[in-house]
Design a protein around this motif. Structure first.
Motif, PDB file in Angstrom:
ATOM      1  N   UNK A  56       0.820  -1.350   0.045  1.00  0.00           N
ATOM      2  CA  UNK A  56       0.121   0.044  -0.140  1.00  0.00           C
ATOM      3  C   UNK A  56       0.864   1.215  -0.158  1.00  0.00           C
ATOM      4  N   UNK A  57       1.833   1.096   0.827  1.00  0.00           N
ATOM      5  CA  UNK A  57       2.835   2.311   0.747  1.00  0.00           C
ATOM      6  C   UNK A  57       3.555   2.699  -0.476  1.00  0.00           C
ATOM      7  N   UNK A  59       2.178   1.606  -3.774  1.00  0.00           N
ATOM      8  CA  UNK A  59       1.204   2.456  -4.449  1.00  0.00           C
ATOM      9  C   UNK A  59       0.940   3.669  -4.111  1.00  0.00           C
ATOM     10  N   UNK A  60       0.867   4.016  -2.893  1.00  0.00           N
ATOM     11  CA  UNK A  60       0.307   5.631  -2.641  1.00  0.00           C
ATOM     12  C   UNK A  60       1.586   6.354  -3.000  1.00  0.00           C
ATOM     13  N   UNK A  61       2.767   5.912  -2.952  1.00  0.00           N
ATOM     14  CA  UNK A  61       3.884   6.928  -3.147  1.00  0.00           C
ATOM     15  C   UNK A  61       4.343   6.869  -4.534  1.00  0.00           C
ATOM     16  N   UNK A  62       4.214   5.925  -5.305  1.00  0.00           N
ATOM     17  CA  UNK A  62       4.642   6.167  -6.794  1.00  0.00           C
ATOM     18  C   UNK A  62       3.562   6.095  -7.759  1.00  0.00           C
ATOM     19  N   UNK A  63       2.409   5.825  -7.342  1.00  0.00           N
ATOM     20  CA  UNK A  63       1.139   6.045  -8.238  1.00  0.00           C
ATOM     21  C   UNK A  63       0.400   7.210  -8.111  1.00  0.00           C
ATOM     22  N   UNK A  64       0.950   8.437  -8.294  1.00  0.00           N
ATOM     23  CA  UNK A  64       0.450   9.717  -8.077  1.00  0.00           C
ATOM     24  C   UNK A  64      -0.347  10.059  -9.525  1.00  0.00           C
ATOM     25  N   UNK A  65      -1.122  11.017  -9.134  1.00  0.00           N
ATOM     26  CA  UNK A  65      -2.280  11.442  -9.964  1.00  0.00           C
ATOM     27  C   UNK A  65      -1.611  11.875 -11.412  1.00  0.00           C
ATOM     28  N   UNK A 109      13.688   2.303  -7.384  1.00  0.00           N
ATOM     29  CA  UNK A 109      13.872   3.421  -6.369  1.00  0.00           C
ATOM     30  C   UNK A 109      13.083   2.952  -5.187  1.00  0.00           C
ATOM     31  N   UNK A 110      12.148   2.221  -5.294  1.00  0.00           N
ATOM     32  CA  UNK A 110      11.450   2.031  -4.025  1.00  0.00           C
ATOM     33  C   UNK A 110      11.955   0.867  -3.158  1.00  0.00           C
ATOM     34  N   UNK A 111      12.687   0.000  -3.825  1.00  0.00           N
ATOM     35  CA  UNK A 111      13.438  -1.339  -3.144  1.00  0.00           C
ATOM     36  C   UNK A 111      14.575  -0.630  -2.421  1.00  0.00           C
ATOM     37  N   UNK A 119       7.911  -8.071  -0.542  1.00  0.00           N
ATOM     38  CA  UNK A 119       6.929  -7.717  -1.452  1.00  0.00           C
ATOM     39  C   UNK A 119       5.956  -8.733  -1.857  1.00  0.00           C
ATOM     40  N   UNK A 120       4.648  -8.639  -1.670  1.00  0.00           N
ATOM     41  CA  UNK A 120       3.802  -9.563  -2.191  1.00  0.00           C
ATOM     42  C   UNK A 120       3.123  -8.991  -3.809  1.00  0.00           C
ATOM     43  N   UNK A 121       3.809  -9.514  -4.776  1.00  0.00           N
ATOM     44  CA  UNK A 121       3.695  -8.846  -5.857  1.00  0.00           C
ATOM     45  C   UNK A 121       2.276  -9.338  -6.393  1.00  0.00           C
ATOM     46  N   UNK A 122       1.568 -10.313  -5.984  1.00  0.00           N
ATOM     47  CA  UNK A 122       0.156 -10.348  -6.384  1.00  0.00           C
ATOM     48  C   UNK A 122      -0.666  -9.410  -5.742  1.00  0.00           C
ATOM     49  N   UNK A 123      -0.308  -9.074  -4.263  1.00  0.00           N
ATOM     50  CA  UNK A 123      -1.188  -7.845  -3.468  1.00  0.00           C
ATOM     51  C   UNK A 123      -0.948  -6.640  -4.231  1.00  0.00           C
ATOM     52  N   UNK A 124       0.333  -6.446  -4.626  1.00  0.00           N
ATOM     53  CA  UNK A 124       0.821  -5.144  -5.320  1.00  0.00           C
ATOM     54  C   UNK A 124       0.057  -4.890  -6.511  1.00  0.00           C
TER      55      UNK A 124
END
Length: 141
Positions: A56-57, A59-65, A109-111, A119-124
């Motif tokens: 969740x962190x 997705x919130x940090x790297x998928x901006x509008x 970058x996020x790693x 990271x659970x890539x299915x959940x991601x």
């Protein structure tokens, strides 16, 4: 520190003591060894790290509008359309897959920032698709 045979151990701060009986075999014919773990060693283990929802962190940090709008523009350019049509399965499929690929391109970058998270890539992927669909609904395109 003394070992089992009564001799002084070379390492005075040993965390374990190994017990051997030369020539002794168990009923299956295997040589068995015993290990004694000291209480100090058990106490010095690291406490469990706090559980953080890493996906969740990310997705919130790297998928901006702004990133999602850029992806919408890419899809419109590829399909030769004036505006994005959320009812079009082709456009939505391209949009969600491009969002996922863009997120994976940002992976180094996020790693590095999160110091090698698990990271659970299915959940991601599920969170990525949900965020993409939420953006399309919110923008009203």
């Amino acid at each position: 520190m003394w070992n089992v045979s009564g001799q002084r151990s070379a390492r005075a701060c040993s965390t374990t003591t190994l017990c051997k009986v030369p020539g002794w075999k168990n009923r299956f014919g295997h040589t068995a060894y015993g290990k004694v773990v000291l209480d100090e060693f058990v106490k010095q283990r690291k406490p469990a790290s706090k559980s953080v929802d890493v996906e969740l962190e990310i997705v919130d940090g790297y998928m901006t509008d702004a990133e999602l709008e850029k992806t919408v523009a890419k899809v419109c350019t590829m399909v030769n359309a004036e505006s994005f049509d959320p009812e079009s399965r082709k456009m939505m499929g391209m949009f969600t897959s491009m969002c996922w690929k863009d997120l994976l391109i940002e992976c180094p970058n996020w790693v590095k920032r999160m110091k090698n998270p698990t990271v659970d890539f299915g959940k991601l992927a599920g969170l990525c698709n949900a965020r993409a669909k939420e953006h399309v609904k919110a923008s009203g395109q």
